[in-house]
Design an enzyme around this catalytic site. Structure first.
Site, short mmCIF file in Angstrom:
data_model
loop_
_atom_site.label_atom_id
_atom_site.label_comp_id
_atom_site.label_asym_id
_atom_site.label_seq_id
_atom_site.Cartn_x
_atom_site.Cartn_y
_atom_site.Cartn_z
N GLY A 155 3.94 0.85 14.40
CA GLY A 155 3.99 -0.84 14.58
C GLY A 155 5.39 -1.20 14.07
O GLY A 155 6.16 -0.45 14.01
N ILE A 157 6.08 -2.18 10.86
CA ILE A 157 6.18 -1.22 9.48
C ILE A 157 6.38 0.34 9.77
O ILE A 157 7.21 0.98 9.15
CB ILE A 157 4.95 -1.62 8.56
CG1 ILE A 157 5.12 -3.18 8.44
CG2 ILE A 157 5.21 -0.74 7.24
CD1 ILE A 157 3.95 -3.47 7.26
N ILE A 232 0.07 2.86 3.16
CA ILE A 232 0.43 1.46 2.46
C ILE A 232 -0.10 0.54 3.59
O ILE A 232 -0.02 -0.84 3.51
CB ILE A 232 2.05 1.10 2.71
CG1 ILE A 232 2.45 1.53 4.05
CG2 ILE A 232 2.77 2.01 1.65
CD1 ILE A 232 2.37 1.01 5.12
N ARG A 234 -4.17 -0.09 4.45
CA ARG A 234 -5.35 -0.73 3.76
C ARG A 234 -6.25 0.35 3.19
O ARG A 234 -6.28 1.34 3.83
CB ARG A 234 -6.14 -1.66 4.86
CG ARG A 234 -5.59 -2.99 5.34
CD ARG A 234 -5.47 -4.16 4.08
NE ARG A 234 -5.09 -5.11 4.53
CZ ARG A 234 -3.72 -5.82 4.37
NH1 ARG A 234 -2.95 -4.76 3.58
NH2 ARG A 234 -3.48 -6.92 4.67
N GLU A 263 -10.28 -3.35 -4.64
CA GLU A 263 -9.09 -3.83 -5.44
C GLU A 263 -9.36 -5.18 -5.78
O GLU A 263 -9.91 -5.82 -5.25
CB GLU A 263 -7.85 -4.00 -4.15
CG GLU A 263 -7.36 -2.98 -3.67
CD GLU A 263 -6.36 -3.19 -2.66
OE1 GLU A 263 -5.69 -4.16 -2.47
OE2 GLU A 263 -5.70 -2.06 -2.02
N HIS A 281 -1.16 -2.36 -4.69
CA HIS A 281 -0.94 -3.15 -3.41
C HIS A 281 0.33 -3.98 -3.54
O HIS A 281 0.16 -5.18 -3.60
CB HIS A 281 -2.24 -4.01 -3.39
CG HIS A 281 -2.27 -4.42 -1.99
ND1 HIS A 281 -3.27 -4.47 -1.16
CD2 HIS A 281 -1.24 -4.81 -0.78
CE1 HIS A 281 -3.15 -5.07 -0.01
NE2 HIS A 281 -1.93 -5.18 0.17
P1 NAP Z 1 1.95 -3.88 13.85
O1 NAP Z 1 2.92 -4.11 14.08
O2 NAP Z 1 0.92 -4.85 14.57
O3 NAP Z 1 1.22 -2.29 13.92
C1 NAP Z 1 0.29 -2.01 13.73
C2 NAP Z 1 0.01 -0.52 14.48
O4 NAP Z 1 -1.32 -0.08 14.19
C3 NAP Z 1 0.31 -0.39 15.85
O5 NAP Z 1 1.21 0.53 16.25
C4 NAP Z 1 -1.13 -0.35 16.59
O6 NAP Z 1 -0.78 0.44 17.64
C5 NAP Z 1 -1.63 0.53 15.43
N1 NAP Z 1 -3.23 0.67 15.54
C6 NAP Z 1 -4.01 -0.48 15.52
N2 NAP Z 1 -5.23 -0.06 15.82
C7 NAP Z 1 -5.19 1.30 15.85
C8 NAP Z 1 -6.25 2.45 15.99
N3 NAP Z 1 -7.56 1.96 16.12
N4 NAP Z 1 -5.85 3.63 15.83
C9 NAP Z 1 -4.38 3.74 15.79
N5 NAP Z 1 -3.47 3.11 15.52
C10 NAP Z 1 -3.95 1.80 15.57
O7 NAP Z 1 1.47 -4.42 12.19
P2 NAP Z 1 2.50 -4.21 11.27
O8 NAP Z 1 3.31 -5.55 10.88
O9 NAP Z 1 3.49 -2.97 11.22
O10 NAP Z 1 1.19 -4.14 9.58
C11 NAP Z 1 0.60 -2.88 9.83
C12 NAP Z 1 -0.56 -3.14 8.48
O11 NAP Z 1 0.24 -2.69 7.33
C13 NAP Z 1 -1.02 -4.50 8.53
O12 NAP Z 1 -1.99 -4.69 9.36
C14 NAP Z 1 -1.47 -4.63 7.03
O13 NAP Z 1 -2.62 -4.14 6.89
C15 NAP Z 1 -0.61 -3.47 6.38
N6 NAP Z 1 0.55 -3.96 5.46
C16 NAP Z 1 0.26 -3.60 3.99
C17 NAP Z 1 1.18 -4.28 3.14
C18 NAP Z 1 1.32 -3.81 1.70
O14 NAP Z 1 1.54 -4.46 0.77
N7 NAP Z 1 0.62 -2.43 1.33
C19 NAP Z 1 2.05 -5.16 3.51
C20 NAP Z 1 2.12 -5.69 4.67
C21 NAP Z 1 1.26 -4.93 5.63
P3 NAP Z 1 -1.76 0.38 18.77
O15 NAP Z 1 -2.14 -0.95 19.34
O16 NAP Z 1 -1.16 1.03 20.18
O17 NAP Z 1 -3.13 1.12 18.60
#
Ligand code: NAP
Length: 321
Positions: A155, A157, A232, A234, A263, A281
């Site tokens: 996605g 990130i 990074i 969840r 956490e 985190h």
């Molecule tokens: P995003 O743009 O919505 O990307 C999420 C990706 O996950 C998409 O490519 C989606 O593709 C894929 N996905 C969803 N469900 C899936 C499944 N069941 N199997 C395989 N792939 C799946 O989100 P983002 O902005 O990149 O953020 C991603 C995540 O990073 C957030 O949801 C958050 O939990 C985490 N995060 C962590 C931190 C931290 O501090 N560590 C900070 C920010 C965010 P498809 O829909 O095609 O499956």
């Protein structure tokens, strides 16, 4: 009778944000009250907008307490703690803070990958505790450049993580539920196949029930004794017990984890595992990105009050998921 407030803030987003919002609209700062929303009744009636954070979330009972609510503006990008179904059922729009944090979260994924592979955290302790002088050479580690990078969740990130792979001369492949036709990276329909191919598997998909333990014992075994797992996303996405068992037995080479199943934690179970680098985190936790996230929440709230629209709404398909 006109409502006393327009906005309820269930979480403080820092003194600067709190003061700025309070200066521009009528804000009920519910986080100042230990009982939260339960401490109020009449005041909640006319409230149109709620401000929260990914950590504090927004539950069904919060929606129930706010009959006039039209929008929730959340700080952070994950929506696993926001009850989107309850919002959708009531026609309430929800915004998050996408895009502005991608680079910093991707940077941290790479910091953890490099730390797990090259043992930078261990090396730091080695020097500072006098082991370099006492024992001499530090053990050899794992090469990073030119290796294979697998991304689970390409996605916003995941893309930023993949892009950085070019700087390390890496081939990149990814797994999502569906391929992205415009992507320059190879798609693996099976996560286990991606793990078997990759030297490094970085988890960057969404959290929540649908992705719980997606990285299970089979995926971990496929990544293998030389493989390194970075998370990074969840903590819930990785079967932590399976990862721990594989790290202890040597079936998994190493790990870099910004997120854990519980956490905060002192992560005592990881204490003896030098091949694991942990962070508390902090993917988005730089001054610059945190300021940009707060700015985006502020802009969403004020835009909604002015025009009835959100700048960065959660897309309809994700509201229904
Ligand atoms: P995003 O743009 O919505 O990307 C999420 C990706 O996950 C998409 O490519 C989606 O593709 C894929 N996905 C969803 N469900 C899936 C499944 N069941 N199997 C395989 N792939 C799946 O989100 P983002 O902005 O990149 O953020 C991603 C995540 O990073 C957030 O949801 C958050 O939990 C985490 N995060 C962590 C931190 C931290 O501090 N560590 C900070 C920010 C965010 P498809 O829909 O095609 O499956």
């Amino acid at each position: 009778m006109t409502a006393a407030y327009d906005v309820v803030q269930v979480a403080s987003l820092g003194p600067q944000f709190d003061e700025r919002l309070a200066a521009s609209c009528r804000v009920l700062q519910a986080w100042r009250e230990p009982r939260g929303l339960a401490a109020f009744s009449e005041e909640l009636r006319g409230l149109r907008v709620a401000v929260t954070s990914v950590r504090h979330g927004f539950t069904r009972s919060m929606f129930d307490a706010l009959p006039g609510l039209q929008a929730v503006c959340s700080w952070g990008v994950g929506h696993d703690t926001l009850d989107l179904r309850a919002a959708a059922a009531r026609g309430i729009r929800v915004s998050v803070t996408p895009d502005v944090l991608d680079d910093c979260v991707a940077d941290l994924a790479w910091a953890l990958l490099l730390s797990a592979a090259r043992r930078t955290a261990v090396g730091d302790r080695y020097v500072k505790t006098g082991q370099w002088r006492a024992l001499g050479q530090f053990p050899v580690a794992t090469r990073v450049s030119g290796k294979r990078l697998g991304v689970l969740g390409l996605g916003r990130i995941g893309e930023a993580i993949a892009r950085r792979g070019a700087g390390f001369d890496m081939e990149v492949r990814y797994h999502n539920r569906s391929p992205r036709p415009q992507s320059p990276y190879g798609y693996e329909a099976s996560l286990t196949d991606l793990a078997a191919w990759a030297d490094f598997l970085v988890v960057a998909c969404v959290g929540g029930a649908a992705t719980r333990h997606l990285v299970d014992a089979q995926v971990i075994r496929a990544l293998g004794p030389q493989g390194i797992l970075v998370n990074i996303a969840r903590g819930s996405v990785v079967d932590q017990a399976a990862a721990l068992a594989a790290l202890r037995s040597g079936e998994l080479g190493g790990a870099g984890l910004d997120v854990l199943e519980q956490e905060p934690t002192d992560a005592a179970e990881f204490a003896e595992l030098d091949q694991v680098s942990l962070m508390p985190h902090v993917g988005s936790a730089t001054r610059e990105t945190r300021a940009a996230m707060a700015e985006l929440v502020y802009d969403n709230v004020t835009e909604f009050l002015r025009t009835g629209r959100l700048l960065t709404p959660v897309p309809d398909r994700e509201m229904q998921a």
